[in-house]
Design a protein around this motif. Sequence first.
Motif, PDB file in Angstrom:
ATOM      1  N   ALA A  89      50.704  35.782  44.672  1.00 33.13           N
ATOM      2  CA  ALA A  89      49.708  36.473  43.859  1.00 33.13           C
ATOM      3  C   ALA A  89      49.648  37.946  44.243  1.00 33.13           C
ATOM      4  O   ALA A  89      49.851  38.308  45.399  1.00 33.13           O
ATOM      5  N   CYS A  90      49.360  38.762  43.270  1.00 28.91           N
ATOM      6  CA  CYS A  90      49.209  40.197  43.490  1.00 28.91           C
ATOM      7  C   CYS A  90      47.981  40.435  44.377  1.00 28.91           C
ATOM      8  O   CYS A  90      46.882  39.977  44.072  1.00 28.91           O
ATOM      9  N   ARG A 140      44.942  41.921  42.627  1.00 33.52           N
ATOM     10  CA  ARG A 140      44.218  40.959  41.784  1.00 33.52           C
ATOM     11  C   ARG A 140      43.430  39.969  42.630  1.00 33.52           C
ATOM     12  O   ARG A 140      42.307  39.600  42.284  1.00 33.52           O
ATOM     13  N   ALA A 157      40.374  41.761  43.945  1.00 31.79           N
ATOM     14  CA  ALA A 157      39.417  41.977  42.854  1.00 31.79           C
ATOM     15  C   ALA A 157      38.707  40.674  42.493  1.00 31.79           C
ATOM     16  O   ALA A 157      37.492  40.664  42.250  1.00 31.79           O
ATOM     17  N   LEU A 158      39.450  39.571  42.477  1.00 34.44           N
ATOM     18  CA  LEU A 158      38.849  38.273  42.167  1.00 34.44           C
ATOM     19  C   LEU A 158      37.865  37.858  43.260  1.00 34.44           C
ATOM     20  O   LEU A 158      36.758  37.393  42.962  1.00 34.44           O
ATOM     21  N   SER A 194      43.660  32.797  36.907  1.00 30.86           N
ATOM     22  CA  SER A 194      43.634  33.527  35.632  1.00 30.86           C
ATOM     23  C   SER A 194      42.490  33.059  34.744  1.00 30.86           C
ATOM     24  O   SER A 194      41.851  33.864  34.070  1.00 30.86           O
ATOM     25  N   GLU A 205      39.271  34.480  36.257  1.00 28.70           N
ATOM     26  CA  GLU A 205      39.214  35.924  36.044  1.00 28.70           C
ATOM     27  C   GLU A 205      38.627  36.241  34.661  1.00 28.70           C
ATOM     28  O   GLU A 205      37.731  37.076  34.534  1.00 28.70           O
ATOM     29  N   PHE A 227      49.220  33.917  38.222  1.00 32.20           N
ATOM     30  CA  PHE A 227      48.357  34.962  38.786  1.00 32.20           C
ATOM     31  C   PHE A 227      49.201  35.853  39.688  1.00 32.20           C
ATOM     32  O   PHE A 227      49.026  35.897  40.889  1.00 32.20           O
TER      33      PHE A 227
END
Length: 147
Positions: free
Chosen positions: A59-60, A63, A66-67, A124, A127, A146
């Motif tokens: 996963a990034c 991201r 942020a999640l 996802s 999110e 994701f």
Amino acid sequence: GVALATGARTFAADPYTGRVVEVDQMLRGIVAKRLAHLAAVMEAQNGILVVSSKPGQRACELRVNALLKSCLERGLKLRLVVFDEVSRDALLDYGGAEVFVNAACPRLSIDDPHVFPGPVVNASELEIALKSGLVAYEPRLALQPFV
């Protein structure tokens, strides 16, 4: 997977029995379960965010962070756990969690939800639900990686 991703009328054929069935009813069950799990996650206070170390499933980091932040702002504290191989026993080793957020392989939550010892949603899906609420949910979101 095709029915979930596209919403198109889909059939499953068993070459051994010669049986062909429309997967519409199965799809409705999957979507209902996804929504129930999303609702549970939105109400939960703690959980585990499952991330994979496998190439192609990583996963990034932006991201993920942020999640984690978005969830914390809504009162959901997620512990980040990185796995090479996700298993029920490994998840249980991390102690109790009300819910699980899967940022590893999105098929895991659909095809093998029994691996998770509680409600599970894909990152996802969550999110989008955090940004737009459950009204904006679309079944195809369940299969988006994701990364």
